[in-house]
Design an enzyme around this catalytic site. Structure first.
Site, short mmCIF file in Angstrom:
data_model
loop_
_atom_site.label_atom_id
_atom_site.label_comp_id
_atom_site.label_asym_id
_atom_site.label_seq_id
_atom_site.Cartn_x
_atom_site.Cartn_y
_atom_site.Cartn_z
N HIS A 19 0.84 -1.21 0.00
CA HIS A 19 0.00 0.00 0.00
C HIS A 19 0.88 1.26 0.00
O HIS A 19 0.64 2.20 -0.75
CB HIS A 19 -0.90 0.04 1.24
CG HIS A 19 -1.98 -1.00 1.27
ND1 HIS A 19 -2.21 -1.81 2.35
CD2 HIS A 19 -2.89 -1.36 0.34
CE1 HIS A 19 -3.23 -2.62 2.09
NE2 HIS A 19 -3.65 -2.36 0.87
N LYS A 43 -16.73 -7.28 6.07
CA LYS A 43 -15.99 -8.25 6.87
C LYS A 43 -15.69 -7.71 8.28
O LYS A 43 -15.74 -6.51 8.50
CB LYS A 43 -14.72 -8.66 6.13
CG LYS A 43 -14.08 -7.52 5.38
CD LYS A 43 -13.16 -7.97 4.27
CE LYS A 43 -12.74 -6.76 3.45
NZ LYS A 43 -11.83 -6.97 2.41
N ARG A 92 -1.63 -6.36 -8.36
CA ARG A 92 -0.41 -7.11 -8.05
C ARG A 92 -0.18 -8.22 -9.06
O ARG A 92 0.85 -8.30 -9.69
CB ARG A 92 -0.51 -7.73 -6.64
CG ARG A 92 -0.49 -6.71 -5.54
CD ARG A 92 -1.02 -7.27 -4.26
NE ARG A 92 -2.41 -7.69 -4.42
CZ ARG A 92 -3.22 -8.03 -3.45
NH1 ARG A 92 -2.77 -8.03 -2.22
NH2 ARG A 92 -4.47 -8.38 -3.67
N SER A 130 -3.13 -7.75 2.89
CA SER A 130 -3.48 -7.57 4.30
C SER A 130 -3.93 -8.90 4.90
O SER A 130 -3.59 -9.24 6.04
CB SER A 130 -4.61 -6.55 4.44
OG SER A 130 -4.24 -5.31 3.91
O1 PNS Z 1 -9.03 -2.83 -0.03
P1 PNS Z 1 -10.30 -3.36 -0.63
O2 PNS Z 1 -11.12 -4.07 0.43
O3 PNS Z 1 -10.06 -4.23 -1.84
O4 PNS Z 1 -11.14 -2.06 -1.11
C1 PNS Z 1 -12.41 -2.21 -1.68
C2 PNS Z 1 -13.11 -0.85 -1.83
C3 PNS Z 1 -13.17 -0.12 -0.52
C4 PNS Z 1 -12.35 -0.02 -2.84
C5 PNS Z 1 -14.55 -1.14 -2.38
O5 PNS Z 1 -15.15 -2.10 -1.60
C6 PNS Z 1 -15.42 0.11 -2.43
O6 PNS Z 1 -15.19 1.01 -3.19
N1 PNS Z 1 -16.47 0.13 -1.57
C7 PNS Z 1 -17.39 1.23 -1.50
C8 PNS Z 1 -18.78 0.84 -2.00
C9 PNS Z 1 -18.94 1.08 -3.48
O7 PNS Z 1 -18.75 2.18 -3.98
N2 PNS Z 1 -19.29 0.02 -4.23
C10 PNS Z 1 -19.55 0.07 -5.65
C11 PNS Z 1 -18.31 0.14 -6.49
S1 PNS Z 1 -17.66 -1.42 -6.86
#
Ligand code: PNS
Length: 164
Positions: A19, A43, A92, A130
């Site tokens: 990150h 989660k 990645r 993570s």
């Molecule tokens: O680190 P992560 O868990 O892969 O991040 C995921 C994240 C936070 C980028 C994604 O879950 C997100 O954008 N959540 C907000 C809800 C949203 O906008 N959902 C619709 C778009 S896919």
């Protein structure tokens, strides 16, 4: 020329050197970069949002154009509110691609003027996540070099607290 603000969203539970690597790359590409921690995680998180924000702030305090915030709800709504031009995400390995493509396309459907920019972390971090960091640490393995020392200390505290 107008300044370009980008948002780097994620769970960051906890943040890893991967990150950090991406934050550094993003900070060179964009005028302003907001690292945005999602607050409504589906989660069960290991670290509270406040702890995650604190660790990210500590690790990025020397990068002047990076700030750390939280968001909830739709990412595109938050991006609009911030007047962001781009979303930053890391890829990645090939396995990340499908999930990332789905999210990027959904976000494009919701906000066609917001671009998702993918960057690759340094090769050394292509296997770091993570989830694996939490698992390896919990089972007594070393995560040295994969997370900043401040995160390693916090992980150790979680063990003492019986939360890991
Ligand atoms: O680190 P992560 O868990 O892969 O991040 C995921 C994240 C936070 C980028 C994604 O879950 C997100 O954008 N959540 C907000 C809800 C949203 O906008 N959902 C619709 C778009 S896919």
């Amino acid at each position: 020329m107008a300044e370009i603000l980008a948002i780097y969203p994620g769970s960051f539970d906890p943040m890893t050197n991967g990150h950090l690597d991406l934050i550094e790359r993003g900070s060179l590409l964009f005028d302003q970069l907001i690292v945005a921690v999602l607050t409504n995680l589906e989660k069960d998180p290991l670290f509270t949002v406040a702890e995650r924000v604190e660790m990210l702030r500590e690790a990025t305090h020397s990068v002047p154009n990076v700030s750390v915030e939280t968001f909830s709800g739709l990412l595109v709504d938050y991006a609009r509110q911030k007047q962001a031009k781009a979303l930053l995400r890391g890829i990645r390995a090939f396995t990340d691609y499908e999930y990332e493509l789905q999210m990027a396309m959904m976000n494009r459907k919701l906000a066609s003027d917001l671009e998702t920019v993918f960057l690759m972390p340094a090769l050394a971090y292509t296997y770091v996540s993570s989830r694996l960091v939490r698992q390896v640490f919990q089972l007594g393995g070393s995560v040295s070099g994969l997370v900043p020392p401040l995160v390693e200390e916090r992980l150790q505290q979680k063990v003492f607290q019986g939360k890991l």
